[in-house]
Design an enzyme around this catalytic site. Sequence first.
Site, PDB file in Angstrom:
ATOM      1  N   GLU A   1      -6.388  -0.572  -6.188  1.00 40.15           N
ATOM      2  CA  GLU A   1      -7.370   0.357  -5.639  1.00 40.15           C
ATOM      3  C   GLU A   1      -6.921   1.789  -5.902  1.00 40.15           C
ATOM      4  O   GLU A   1      -5.725   2.091  -5.873  1.00 40.15           O
ATOM      5  CB  GLU A   1      -7.513   0.190  -4.105  1.00 40.15           C
ATOM      6  CG  GLU A   1      -7.812  -1.203  -3.643  1.00 40.15           C
ATOM      7  CD  GLU A   1      -6.539  -1.954  -3.259  1.00 40.15           C
ATOM      8  OE1 GLU A   1      -5.477  -1.317  -3.062  1.00 40.15           O
ATOM      9  OE2 GLU A   1      -6.607  -3.180  -3.192  1.00 40.15           O
TER      10      GLU A   1
ATOM     11  N   HIS B   1       0.826  -1.212   0.000  1.00 41.23           N
ATOM     12  CA  HIS B   1       0.000   0.000   0.000  1.00 41.23           C
ATOM     13  C   HIS B   1       0.860   1.262   0.000  1.00 41.23           C
ATOM     14  O   HIS B   1       1.976   1.269   0.526  1.00 41.23           O
ATOM     15  CB  HIS B   1      -0.900   0.026   1.241  1.00 41.23           C
ATOM     16  CG  HIS B   1      -2.205  -0.660   1.041  1.00 41.23           C
ATOM     17  ND1 HIS B   1      -3.410  -0.052   1.335  1.00 41.23           N
ATOM     18  CD2 HIS B   1      -2.512  -1.885   0.568  1.00 41.23           C
ATOM     19  CE1 HIS B   1      -4.396  -0.889   1.060  1.00 41.23           C
ATOM     20  NE2 HIS B   1      -3.883  -2.011   0.597  1.00 41.23           N
TER      21      HIS B   1
END
Length: 335
Positions: A119, A50
Amino acid sequence: MTSTNSSGPAPGGTRIGYTMMTEQAGPKDLVAHVVHAEEAGYDFSVTSDHYFPWLAEQGHAPYAWSVLGAAAQATSRIPLMTYVTCPTTRYHPAVIAQKAATMQLLSDGRFRLGLGSGENLNEHVVGGGWPNAGVRLEMFEEAVEIIRGLFGGGYLDHHGTHYDVESAKLWDLPDTLPPIGVAVSGPRSCAIAGRLADLVIATEPKAELLDAFDREGGAGKPRVGQLPVCFDRDREAAVRRAHEQFRWSQGGWPVNANLPNPAAFDAATQSVRPEDMAEAVPCGDDPEAFVEAVRPYVEAGFTEVALVQIGGDTQHAFLDWSEKTLLPALRGAFG
């Protein structure tokens, strides 16, 4: 070159894994956690990748590939895996191929490359916009094909719809290639996984995803799931922590893939209550509750399940409890 699953399912049993969740701990702590997980007896480990945490309360987002390199040197047995890396926007697929090959060499064959379509939360940072789901899957499929091409050795020239690769070659390529896993959430991603993946990845215990993977060519290949859990001797403290740090998980994939930052996830989950999290996540220190949470994955056909302990500062207590109590209970139930 061959591609094999270096951490396939143990005969007759479900493999239990540990998650290095980069959103909730810094890089040195993450390495210490996976060392402890190896000592506790976990069968494999996975690592999120991330740029942002889901929620500000989680508080971290170190560079996963540096953490993985350090983990490869700090451990000797436990397999390592990205869960998952997006090879389309923040990283070019040619660079992903190089990183994965290097990790396989550093870990002496213990690495698996888990890939997903990503994402907005993490990919928007390079300023390329966030395409719709159909385009994202087109990009993803082409990216996996490029990685496969580079894993084949020699020079690669590729001029496709979304990517160009000019005279690329991996100069440090392991004899045993890192297996490629593909995360699935619907028919299109299952088709990509069935054609291009060595294993399938899913975060929900949906047998229909595995069935679709099998129909598209995935029969007999490993299937890896993931489950959040929240161990604490004080169950109410566990429920509070699960709500504080993991309520984002109740948004559903179509929502989670598109929100741009932690503030958006905070706003989108204002209606999620602590009691909702208590129903969704096993909380406390009753091993049977954790066993029953894993059971749907086993019954759906998953061969491996990676646990996510919620709370960065609770990992060592969780791992001590895992060694003494949780892992024996899970292996007693699922072999």
